[in-house]
Structures are given as structure tokens and as C-alpha cells.
Enzyme design. Structure first.
Site, PDB file in Angstrom:
ATOM      1  N   THR A 131       0.825  -1.211   0.000  1.00 65.08           N
ATOM      2  CA  THR A 131       0.000   0.000   0.000  1.00 65.08           C
ATOM      3  C   THR A 131       0.859   1.262   0.000  1.00 65.08           C
ATOM      4  O   THR A 131       1.997   1.244   0.502  1.00 65.08           O
ATOM      5  CB  THR A 131      -0.884  -0.013   1.269  1.00 65.08           C
ATOM      6  N   GLU A 133       0.253   3.588   1.915  1.00 67.70           N
ATOM      7  CA  GLU A 133       0.176   4.139   3.270  1.00 67.70           C
ATOM      8  C   GLU A 133       1.505   3.990   4.018  1.00 67.70           C
ATOM      9  O   GLU A 133       1.736   4.653   5.025  1.00 67.70           O
ATOM     10  CB  GLU A 133      -0.995   3.505   4.045  1.00 67.70           C
ATOM     11  N   LYS A 161       2.402  -3.117   7.297  1.00 70.21           N
ATOM     12  CA  LYS A 161       2.681  -3.307   5.867  1.00 70.21           C
ATOM     13  C   LYS A 161       4.122  -2.861   5.561  1.00 70.21           C
ATOM     14  O   LYS A 161       4.815  -3.491   4.750  1.00 70.21           O
ATOM     15  CB  LYS A 161       1.687  -2.526   5.000  1.00 70.21           C
TER      16      LYS A 161
END
Ligand code: NAD
Ligand code: TYD
Length: 351
Positions: A131, A133, A161
């Protein structure tokens, strides 16, 4: 023949990746490994579940023994790893399940591939789907996330992540495991679990419930239609340079409140309600803790080097998404009642 393991294939993005690979590559054997958490739903795949090149395996990536046995039994050439806990709000209330699945589960999978491939990496590929993010939050309106942006995760989800991305790169560097990664912006589209912004708003508008906008609704997200992400994953898996990372996005930034207003107007039109009906449901609620202000992906690398382009304009994608949710009321009812989980728990209990 290529034998490919896709993890998290019963989830939102994974189901689109599984469908694309099963239908586009009949010469491949596609295995979908999924634990079927609250977010995993085999109803997402009923149209392809009987294809001869598709097999579903129920299993948990936090179980290293199970993964090692599966890799010893099935000669996987490639892994496309999507299984994860994916919702930021849940990561705030229960960070440890994110550590277990996203970090420990990913390292278990890396170990299983490394052991099974035993240094013979010819034709092998481990692809980690991640991601944007991990890059944290943008504050300068001129800035975009590039592949060189330093990691600065701000939520337990993005921290987990980021940790898994680092492990994937570390295995590439240390053991020469043939890895490739991508970091994508926010997805939307069919099969999206209605705890995330767009499907939650569609569901609440339809049922005339309050539309909870966090803080002032000023946060910005960069939205990509899920099928375009699946196409990008196909591109990176087949053409991406080993060891490289590709940012995926469609240059499509929206302030949350503008997006909710747009959805209200699309839904009012589709439901035959007078314009302005649904915006009255907008309710500003307490902001998410540590809420990232803005995400925006610079996708020039994947576009220029691999030739990928998004296929849909946002307004088209949003119309398609709303149409899908309105036409799939049963899916939504089952997901919101948890009925599908009980059904499939019974069906797969002893496999
Ligand atoms: P999702 O929550 O819809 O699906 C996750 C799937 O993983 C589910 O089917 C679930 O059953 C499965 N799963 C969870 N824990 C598991 C475990 N321990 N063992 C095996 N399976 C397990 O998530 P999504 O939105 O489809 O995201 C898929 C991947 O893409 C994730 O890695 C996520 O970080 C990444 N990603 C998501 C977005 C997005 O906007 N949704 C954007 C970029 C990247
Ligand atoms: P979300 O769909 O949870 O994705 P992410 O947090 O991974 O970006 O949220 C998208 C944006 O919408 C984010 O800024 C938080 C906001 N949001 C709301 O305002 N209300 C909601 O009910 C939800 C779920 C999200």
C-alpha cells in the site's frame, strides 16, 4: 505451465486478481489460499470456482507448518501475496492481529518459498502487494509518493505493511529470493467490504443511515478502480524487474467530503430521490486517531517502464461501483449479517 499461489484471493482485491489470472491464463494453475476471515468471501468467486485451472485452499498464513507442507506438496513457480488485515480503524483497536497476519504471516510465506525453491530461483517470483500508506502522510500539496519516498508509516496498519515490505526486500537482498513489490493507492469497486469509506457510504445512503465523515472531511485519498489494480498486478508480476518496486495509482485525488457529496448525488439520481436528499445524512464524527492527511501516488514508473495505464475515469468507475452494489443486494446483506461466513465455515470445516 505456471503454478501460482495467490494469497487473500477471497478478499476484495484478491478476488479480482484471481478472476483475471484464471480467465486470462488458462494454461496456469491458480491456487487461492485464504483463511476466510470476516473480509474473505467465496461468493466473490462463484463465476470461476469450477474452472479447471482454479483451486481454493482454506488456510492461515500465520501457520508456518501448514505453509511448509503446502509448498512441499505443490510446486509453486510464483506467489502473489495479498492476504492481510487491511482496515486502518481495526488496526487501531487490535494492532496485534495486524502484526500476526501482515508481518509474521509474510515472513512465514517468505520462508516457505525460500525452503521450497532451495536456491533454484530460475523462473520463480515472489510478489508482495502493498500500500501507499507505508509512505505516511503528505502535507505539501506539490508532493507525491514516488518509489524513492522514505517510509514513514503512521498507523498500526501501515506500520505492519511497511515491516512486511522491509522483510520482502531483506529476503531479496540476503537470500537472493526473486522478489518484486508494488504500493498502490486506495482501491474501490465491486466486492469492497462495507467498512471502507465508499461501500459504507453507498450502503448507508441506500438505507438512509447517517454518513459518518471523520473530522472535517478534509483528508485526501487517491482512488483507483480495483480492476485497474488487478491489471497492474498482472503487469508487475509478468514484466516487473526483480528487486524493484512499482507505485500504482491513477492520479485521482479526492477530498473525503467532496467524494461523499458526489456519491450522494449519484445515489439520489439512481434511487429516484430528489437531489440533496442524501447529503442531509452527512454527519461529522470524531476524527480517526492519527488520521493521515493526504495520499497521492506518482505512477510514472509503472506507466513509462511497464506500459500500464488505468482504463477507467473515476466518475465511470464510481457509477459502475454504485450499479454493482445496487444489483447485488444479497451480497451486501450476507456480508453485513455475516451469514456467508457461517455458510462457508460449515462447507470447508473439514478440508
Ligand atoms: P481484504 O481485507 O478485502 O482481503 C484480505 C483477504 O486476506 C481476505 O480474504 C482474508 O480472508 C484474507 N486473510 C486475512 N488474514 C489471513 C490469514 N492470516 N491467512 C490467510 N488469509 C488471510 O483486503 P484488500 O483490500 O483486498 O487488500 C488486499 C491486499 O492489498 C492487502 O495486502 C492490502 O494491504 C493491499 N492493498 C489494499 C488497498 C485497498 O485500497 N484496499 C490498497 C493498496 C494495497
Ligand atoms: P478507508 O476507506 O478506511 O481507507 P484508508 O483509511 O485506508 O485510506 O478511509 C478512506 C478515508 O475516509 C480516510 O480518510 C478515512 C475516511 N473515512 C470516513 O471519513 N468515514 C468512514 O466511515 C470511513 C470508514 C472512512
Amino acid at each position: 505451465m505456471k503454478t501460482i499461489l495467490i494469497t487473500g484471493g477471497a478478499g476484495f482485491i484478491g478476488s479480482h486478481v484471481v478472476r483475471l489470472f484464471v480467465t486470462k491464463y488458462p494454461e496456469y494453475q491458480i491456487y487461492n489460499l485464504d483463511k476466510l476471515t470476516y473480509a474473505g468471501n467465496l461468493a466473490n468467486l462463484t463465476d470461476i470456482e469450477n474452472e479447471p485451472n482454479y483451486t481454493f485452499i482454506k488456510g492461515d498464513i500465520t501457520d508456518a507448518g501448514f505453509l511448509n507442507d503446502m509448498f512441499a506438496e505443490i510446486p509453486f513457480d510464483g506467489v502473489i501475496h495479498l492476504a492481510a488485515e487491511s482496515h486502518v480503524d481495526r488496526s487501531i483497536t487490535d494492532p496485534m492481529s495486524f502484526v500476526m497476519t501482515n508481518v509474521v504471516g509474510t515472513v512465514n510465506l517468505l520462508n516457505a518459498a525460500k525452503t521450497a525453491w532451495a536456491g533454484n530461483f530460475e523462473g520463480k517470483r515472489f510478489y508482495h502487494v502493498s500500500t501507499d500508506e507505508v509512505y505516511g502522510s503528505l502535507h505539501n500539496p506539490e508532493d507525491f509518493f514516488t518509489e524513492e519516498t522514505p517510509y514513514d508509516p503512521q498507523s498500526p496498519y501501515s506500520a505492519s505493511k511497511a515491516a512486511s515490505d522491509h522483510f520482502v526486500r531483506a529476503y531479496g537482498n540476503t537470500y537472493k529470493l526473486p522478489v518484486v513489490l508494488s504500493n498502490c493507492s486506495n482501491n474501490y469497486g465491486p466486492n469492497h467490504f462495507p467498512e471502507k469509506l465508499i461501500p459504507l457510504m453507498i450502503h448507508n445512503i441506500q438505507t438512509s443511515k447517517p454518513l459518518p465523515v471523520y473530522g472535517k472531511g478534509e483528508n485526501v485519498r487517491d482512488w483507483l478502480y480495483v480492476v485497474d489494480h488487478a491489471r497492474a498486478i498482472d503487469t508487475v508480476f509478468h514484466k516487473g524487474k526483480l528487486g524493484d518496486t512499482y507505485n500504482i495509482g491513477g492520479f485521482n485525488e479526492w477530498k473525503n467530503i467532496d467524494l461523499v457529496n458526489l456519491l450522494c448525488s449519484i445515489m439520489d439520481r439512481k434511487l429516484g430521490r430528489p437531489e440533496g436528499t442524501s447529503t442531509q445524512l452527512i454527519t461529522y464524527v470524531t476524527d480517526r486517531a492519527g488520521h493521515d492527511l493526504r495520499y497521492a501516488i506518482d505512477a510514472h514508473k509503472i506507466m513509462n517502464e511497464l506500459g500500464w495505464q488505468p482504463s477507467l475515469q473515476f466518475e465511470q468507475g464510481l457509477e459502475k461501483t454504485v450499479d454493482w452494489f445496487l444489483a447485488n443486494q444479497e451480497w451486501l446483506d450476507n456480508v453485513t449479517s455475516g451469514a456467508y461466513q457461517k455458510y462457508y465455515e460449515g462447507m470447508y470445516a473439514n478440508r
